[in-house]
Scaffold this active site. Structure first.
Site, PDB file in Angstrom:
ATOM      1  N   ARG A   1       0.812  -1.223   0.000  1.00 26.73           N
ATOM      2  CA  ARG A   1       0.000   0.000   0.000  1.00 26.73           C
ATOM      3  C   ARG A   1       0.845   1.274   0.000  1.00 26.73           C
ATOM      4  NH1 ARG A   1      -3.281  -0.934   4.826  1.00 26.73           N
ATOM      5  NH2 ARG A   1      -2.458  -3.046   4.975  1.00 26.73           N
TER       6      ARG A   1
ATOM      7  N   GLU B   1       2.701 -10.387  13.891  1.00 28.01           N
ATOM      8  CA  GLU B   1       2.023 -10.816  15.116  1.00 28.01           C
ATOM      9  C   GLU B   1       2.498 -12.207  15.542  1.00 28.01           C
ATOM     10  OE1 GLU B   1      -2.029  -9.856  14.729  1.00 28.01           O
ATOM     11  OE2 GLU B   1      -2.479 -10.381  16.808  1.00 28.01           O
TER      12      GLU B   1
HETATM   13  O1  LIG Z   1       3.599  -0.879  11.672  1.00 29.76           O
HETATM   14  P1  LIG Z   1       3.341  -2.318  11.310  1.00 29.76           P
HETATM   15  O2  LIG Z   1       2.725  -3.085  12.442  1.00 29.76           O
HETATM   16  O3  LIG Z   1       4.572  -3.001  10.789  1.00 29.76           O
HETATM   17  O4  LIG Z   1       2.213  -2.345  10.188  1.00 29.76           O
HETATM   18  C1  LIG Z   1       2.170  -1.447   9.106  1.00 29.76           C
HETATM   19  C2  LIG Z   1       2.214  -2.181   7.822  1.00 29.76           C
HETATM   20  O5  LIG Z   1       1.077  -3.049   7.719  1.00 29.76           O
HETATM   21  C3  LIG Z   1       0.438  -2.829   6.475  1.00 29.76           C
HETATM   22  O6  LIG Z   1       0.994  -3.606   5.468  1.00 29.76           O
HETATM   23  P2  LIG Z   1       0.710  -5.158   5.286  1.00 29.76           P
HETATM   24  O7  LIG Z   1       1.879  -5.922   5.874  1.00 29.76           O
HETATM   25  O8  LIG Z   1      -0.654  -5.468   5.818  1.00 29.76           O
HETATM   26  O9  LIG Z   1       0.805  -5.378   3.728  1.00 29.76           O
HETATM   27  P3  LIG Z   1       0.015  -4.727   2.490  1.00 29.76           P
HETATM   28  O10 LIG Z   1       0.440  -3.288   2.373  1.00 29.76           O
HETATM   29  O11 LIG Z   1       0.522  -5.541   1.352  1.00 29.76           O
HETATM   30  O12 LIG Z   1      -1.460  -4.882   2.726  1.00 29.76           O
HETATM   31  C4  LIG Z   1       0.709  -1.367   6.179  1.00 29.76           C
HETATM   32  O13 LIG Z   1       0.534  -1.067   4.803  1.00 29.76           O
HETATM   33  C5  LIG Z   1       2.124  -1.202   6.658  1.00 29.76           C
HETATM   34  O14 LIG Z   1       3.077  -1.565   5.654  1.00 29.76           O
HETATM   35  N1  LIG Z   2      -5.344  -1.566  11.540  1.00 31.28           N
HETATM   36  C1  LIG Z   2      -4.727  -1.473  10.363  1.00 31.28           C
HETATM   37  N2  LIG Z   2      -5.381  -0.972   9.293  1.00 31.28           N
HETATM   38  C2  LIG Z   2      -4.767  -0.874   8.100  1.00 31.28           C
HETATM   39  N3  LIG Z   2      -3.508  -1.245   7.896  1.00 31.28           N
HETATM   40  C3  LIG Z   2      -2.825  -1.741   8.921  1.00 31.28           C
HETATM   41  N4  LIG Z   2      -1.557  -2.198   9.013  1.00 31.28           N
HETATM   42  C4  LIG Z   2      -1.358  -2.601  10.270  1.00 31.28           C
HETATM   43  N5  LIG Z   2      -2.446  -2.427  11.014  1.00 31.28           N
HETATM   44  C5  LIG Z   2      -3.391  -1.887  10.194  1.00 31.28           C
END
Ligand SMILES: O=P(O)(O)OC[C@H]1O[C@H](OP(=O)(O)OP(=O)(O)O)[C@H](O)[C@@H]1O
Ligand SMILES: Nc1ncnc2[nH]cnc12
Length: 170
Positions: free
Chosen positions: A58, A95
């Site tokens: 994202r 997690e």
């Molecule tokens: O601060 P954190 O706990 O590390 O979480 C934040 C990360 O989680 C989400 O990505 P995700 O790993 O869900 O992947 P995505 O962007 O492909 O959905 C978001 O886009 C961040 O990259």
């Molecule tokens: N609660 C949340 N919503 C969207 N993106 C996330 N990445 C980690 N935690 C999230």
């Protein structure tokens, strides 16, 4: 502009107990998309940025928009096994267990000023790993820039004093 009305809460996604911040309502309105992009750029107006690093996946939405506005290059950090050239990697906590992120070894030159962008700062594990990758290559992280900061997850602590800017805090 208040962007909060364009962020949708999805309960129990992707797993029970998580309230997912869905940014797609903000993205699908072109005027709001443009204003959000402007606001993210305005948070870094004082810096001469060489590279904007966006985080898989994202983070790839706004990072190239910010990069083109700042006349900087865009660099993708990807989840492991996706980048085709030589990489360096950094592991980060999920997690349950760990995963790793990668960057191309030639993506950033020593001394370059780097803006790290992602959509959400949650526990901070992802952003910390990304900063470590940039620094391994000799880049200087001048700012970590997010659309959303989930402050109750204390991600800022993991970033060890690096400068953080966000449009929205929860
Ligand atoms: O601060 P954190 O706990 O590390 O979480 C934040 C990360 O989680 C989400 O990505 P995700 O790993 O869900 O992947 P995505 O962007 O492909 O959905 C978001 O886009 C961040 O990259
Ligand atoms: N609660 C949340 N919503 C969207 N993106 C996330 N990445 C980690 N935690 C999230």
């Amino acid at each position: 502009m208040d962007f909060e009305p364009f962020i949708r809460d999805i309960e129990d996604f992707p797993k029970p107990g998580v309230v997912f911040k869905d940014i797609t309502p903000l993205l699908k309105d072109y005027q709001v998309l443009l204003k959000a992009s402007d606001a993210l750029c305005n948070m870094v107006a004082d810096h001469a940025i060489d590279k904007v690093v966006g985080v898989d996946s994202r983070g790839f939405i706004f990072a190239p928009l910010i990069a083109s506005r700042l006349q900087a290059g865009f660099v993708p950090v990807r989840k492991k096994g996706k980048l085709p050239f030589d990489t360096v990697s950094a592991s980060y906590e999920l997690e349950y267990g760990t995963d790793s992120l990668e960057i191309h070894t030639d993506a950033i030159m020593k001394g370059e000023k780097v803006l790290v962008h992602d959509d959400v700062l949650a526990t901070g594990g992802t952003a910390k790993a990304v900063c470590e990758l940039v620094e391994k290559l000799g880049g200087e992280v001048v700012q970590c820039n997010f659309l959303i900061h989930l402050t109750f997850l204390n991600g800022a602590q993991k970033l060890n004093g690096r400068k953080i800017s966000t449009l929205l805090e929860y």
